[in-house]
Design an enzyme around this catalytic site. Structure first.
Site, PDB file in Angstrom:
ATOM      1  CG  ASP A 106      -1.885   1.154   1.246  1.00  0.00           C
ATOM      2  OD1 ASP A 106      -1.912   1.923   0.258  1.00  0.00           O
ATOM      3  OD2 ASP A 106      -2.612   1.311   2.249  1.00  0.00           O
ATOM      4  CD  GLU A 125     -33.785 -13.619 -51.500  1.00  0.00           C
ATOM      5  OE1 GLU A 125     -34.799 -13.334 -50.845  1.00  0.00           O
ATOM      6  OE2 GLU A 125     -33.466 -13.017 -52.545  1.00  0.00           O
ATOM      7  CB  THR A 126     -34.471 -12.609 -45.150  1.00  0.00           C
ATOM      8  OG1 THR A 126     -34.812 -11.386 -45.781  1.00  0.00           O
ATOM      9  CG2 THR A 126     -34.619 -12.438 -43.653  1.00  0.00           C
ATOM     10  CB  ALA A 127     -32.811 -16.145 -42.453  1.00  0.00           C
ATOM     11  N   GLY A 133     -27.096 -15.388 -42.901  1.00  0.00           N
ATOM     12  CA  GLY A 133     -25.854 -15.243 -42.131  1.00  0.00           C
ATOM     13  C   GLY A 133     -25.157 -13.915 -42.287  1.00  0.00           C
TER      14      GLY A 133
END
Length: 791
Positions: free
Chosen positions: A174, A506-508, A510
């Protein structure tokens, strides 16, 4: 003030609780403070086992000699306590001896540093806490004496030792106890009435007095005594420094503080003022303590760049007055900070500070203020109190800005990736920390700490399986997967990329998962922006989307509009060209900084194939596209879509894992591997114009025609039989209507009629007011006229 000749002190001044106010100390209020001899103190503790006592110095101005002591406080217990303590004592004794002989004046007659180390190892006391959950003790070298100011000065080097040492006990020292008015809990007493734990003796044969750091029993033959060089010279041998205020100004301040007339004032000079008592005529009560008069005279001495007015005889019978001699202490502090090379200004006029072992940019002044407070451990002890005042910090802040003249270049290390605890070289796989990282001035950080040596093999295997689903490693998808790896790993490098990258699918499929993984790794170096950087005109006006790109390494633009709609704006080719330049122009609102360094890998996430307002060779060299053809779903219905190559189950826990940074270090490891695979020694990403539908017309046209020039003059006669004419220079060309007919034979006019018309409008030339022509030759026509020659 400690003098060169040490006086013994056998009276221990104790506080009966933590945080006793100064007025209670000065008034000797027995409720809060008391004085004991060692025997009395030991009997008092025996009679009051629940007492709380802290030893301290009663009056540092009058007497500040203490024993060298250390306070260690660490969570947890040690496996081999004896060996750890032995190693700790070896390190500390060498440190104290080095400091005493190298940085201080040894007042005692001892000149052998090795003997001092040996003697210290044989003459120390150590306590032990009864708390089994932690390791806490006080170490006191009872044959080694110094002054409190010397210990405070020693604190700077001790801090360096605690940071650099691998010893757990050394790191647990300390250092905050080395301050003015320190206090240390006395062995056998509690911290407070609630705490049941005490510090007990470890060796019963060591006398109680040797467990006290304020007990002084100095013997020149057996003890060591050292003080800092400055303190050894003070007061009698210290010359008046050039940076002090003028001596006559100091005398004026002394006269004002005394209040009454000083009869021998004219006899006091800079050479004798510390040995000349003040002859005061008390026309009015003492201005310092309000007493009618004093029997003993007042004296002057210098300490810590201050003049102190104190009374001889009993010094406690009058208050001690301190007068600063610093002409401009705040400027001196500013100069010390500048000399440490912890603040600089960039060529954009932004201030950079070296704070907690990393360069940080000051978008406001908060980081400069934090730097000033952080520097208190690196400045002289008399400066620390000045830093506590907000007004002083503001003055120092302005001083620092005014003192910075030369700008520095920043972020010129493309292979360096900055973390909160250092800089990682992605090319050589070296992690730089501390001063080793200081030379790489990087202003943008990932915003998190790099964990060196962390084991993420299992997580890496799990993540690689997910990436293999998004972009399968099949023969048909080989080029697509390779480009995917090249693009993602290029995000680590801080340099301008030659292409803009489209993630199309397209959607989904990755795309968003890839984006979230990148964001987890790059963090503060990742920017998600809007489509306006592609579809709106870029100029010098306010454009926060562009301004925020400065030094980012990943810029992600999601969801482009459906270009088949008449209301949708096409991608501006000019914007694409500008976004692949090293400098992008755009400013934040209310800012004059328009030049932004472009280090980003710019990725466009889209469900629609990109359409450009115009197409040329320059734009085709700047576009690369990655197809995403794996669909992720948990629906039980069969999915029939020619745009999908694979259907995979959707991992519903994946999003929460990514958001919790579960894959952060695993993905970083994968990216570093891909970077070494593709981008060492040079960054390599090739455009893919053949994947862009908007480029197909242009690519096919370039395979059909070539610009006509003077080399084709020799074929004029044969080409004229095929419908060609000559321009004013005799170069074969085609009339506009004939060119249009011949070109239309190679295209579906319903699909590409607008492209044909646009190409003709852009390239047509005029022979006169009525005749239009195209200065191109069809390659097939050249092949036709050359066939007889070849046979």
């Amino acid at each position: 003030m400690a003098l060169s000749v040490i006086r013994n002190n056998h009276i221990i001044f104790v506080l009966k609780q933590i945080g006793v106010r100064t007025k209670h100390r000065e008034n000797n209020n027995s409720k809060y403070v008391e004085s004991f001899t060692c025997d009395e103190l030991e009997r008092y503790i025996y009679s009051n086992p629940d007492c709380t006592l802290f030893e301290t110095l009663k009056d540092e101005e009058y007497y500040s000699n203490v024993r060298v002591f250390f306070d260690v406080d660490m969570d947890g217990r040690l496996d081999d306590k004896y060996q750890a303590t032995h190693n700790f004592v070896n390190i500390i004794t060498k440190f104290v001896a080095d400091y005493a002989y190298n940085d201080c004046k040894m007042i005692s007659n001892h000149r052998d540093k090795d003997k001092m180390i040996t003697d210290m190892k044989s003459n120390f006391s150590i306590t032990e806490s009864t708390d089994k959950e932690k390791t806490s003790f006080h170490l006191i070298f009872f044959n080694c004496y110094t002054t409190l100011d010397t210990l405070i000065n020693m604190r700077k080097k001790l801090i360096v030792l605690t940071k650099e040492s691998n010893n757990r006990l050394v790191k647990a020292i300390d250092t905050s106890v080395y301050r003015h008015k320190p206090s240390l809990r006395i062995v056998g007493t509690k911290k407070d009435s609630i705490n049941i734990h005490v510090h007990k003796k470890t060796k019963q044969n060591i006398h109680f007095k040797n467990y006290l750091f304020t007990y002084v029993d100095y013997n020149e033959e057996d003890c060591y005594y050292f003080v800092s060089e400055q303190q050894h010279q003070s007061p009698d041998l210290l010359n008046w420094k050039e940076e002090y205020i003028p001596f006559h100004d100091a005398i004026k301040k002394i006269s004002k503080a005394i209040g009454n007339s000083i009869i021998n004032l004219k006899d006091i000079t800079a050479e004798n003022f510390t040995v000349t008592p003040l002859d005061i005529y008390y026309a009015t009560p003492c201005n310092l303590c309000k007493k009618v008069s004093h029997k003993h005279p007042h004296h002057l001495l210098i300490s810590n760049d201050c003049i102190r007015i104190y009374k001889s005889g009993n010094p406690n019978s009058c208050k001690i007055k301190t007068i600063s001699l610093e002409g401009n202490k705040l400027f001196s502090i500013s100069q010390q900070i500048i000399d440490l090379n912890v603040i600089n200004v960039s060529d954009r006029g932004e201030y950079l500070v070296w704070l907690k072992n990393v360069w940080r940019m000051c978008e406001d002044d908060n980081n400069i203020t934090k730097l000033i407070l952080y520097m208190r451990d690196h400045l002289s002890s008399d400066c620390t109190d000045l830093l506590l005042c907000p007004r002083n910090r503001k003055v120092i802040e302005h001083n620092l800005k005014d003192m910075l003249i030369d700008t520095i270049e920043t972020d010129t290390y493309p292979e360096k990736l900055q973390f909160l605890n250092g800089v990682y070289d992605i090319k050589d796989s070296i992690f730089y920390q501390g001063n080793d990282a200081k030379k790489f001035v990087c202003t943008v950080s990932t915003g998190y700490k790099y964990e060196e040596g962390i084991n993420v093999d299992d997580i890496t295997t799990e993540l690689m399986s997910i990436l293999d689903d998004i972009q399968p490693k099949t023969k048909e998808n080989f080029e697509n997967r390779e480009l995917y790896e090249q693009i993602l790993s290029s995000c680590l490098m801080g340099t301008t990329k030659q292409c803009i990258f489209f993630f199309y699918g397209e959607t989904a499929t990755g795309k968003s998962t890839t984006k979230k993984l990148l964001k987890s790794v790059m963090h503060n170096m990742f920017l998600e922006t809007g489509q306006v950087i592609l579809t709106e005109q870029m100029d010098k006006g306010p454009n926060p989307f562009i301004a925020n790109m400065h030094l980012k390494r990943v810029v992600f633009c999601s969801e482009l509009p459906d270009f088949s709609c008449n209301t949708s704006k096409k991608i501006r080719s000019d914007n694409i060209k500008k976004l692949t330049e090293p400098c992008v122009v755009g400013r934040s609102c209310y800012s004059n900084k328009i030049n932004n360094r472009n280090h980003a890998t710019i990725i466009i996430d889209t469900n629609y194939k990109p359409v450009f307002d115009k197409v040329d060779n320059a734009i085709m060299r700047r576009i690369a596209l990655v197809n995403f053809k794996t669909h992720f779903t948990n629906t039980k219905k069969k999915v029939h879509n020619s745009k999908y190559d694979f259907i995979k189950p959707l991992n519903e826990s994946l999003d929460s894992k990514i958001q919790s940074n579960y894959f952060r270090y695993a993905f970083l490891k994968i990216l570093l591997g891909w970077f070494s695979k593709y981008h060492v020694p040079n960054l390599r990403i090739l455009p893919t114009p053949d994947k862009i539908p908007d480029f197909k017309f242009r690519l096919k046209v370039e395979s059909l025609i070539i610009p006509s020039n003077s080399t084709h003059v020799k074929y004029v006669d044969k080409l004229m039989k095929l419908g060609y004419i000559t321009d004013d220079d005799g170069i074969p060309v085609l009339q506009l209507n004939i060119f249009q007919q011949k070109l239309s034979l190679h295209f579906n006019v319903k699909l590409y009629g607008q492209d044909i018309d646009s190409f003709i409008m852009k390239n047509k030339k005029y022979m006169n007011l009525a005749d239009e022509y195209m200065s191109f030759i069809f390659i097939e026509d050249l092949n036709t006229i050359n066939e007889p020659r070849n046979t």
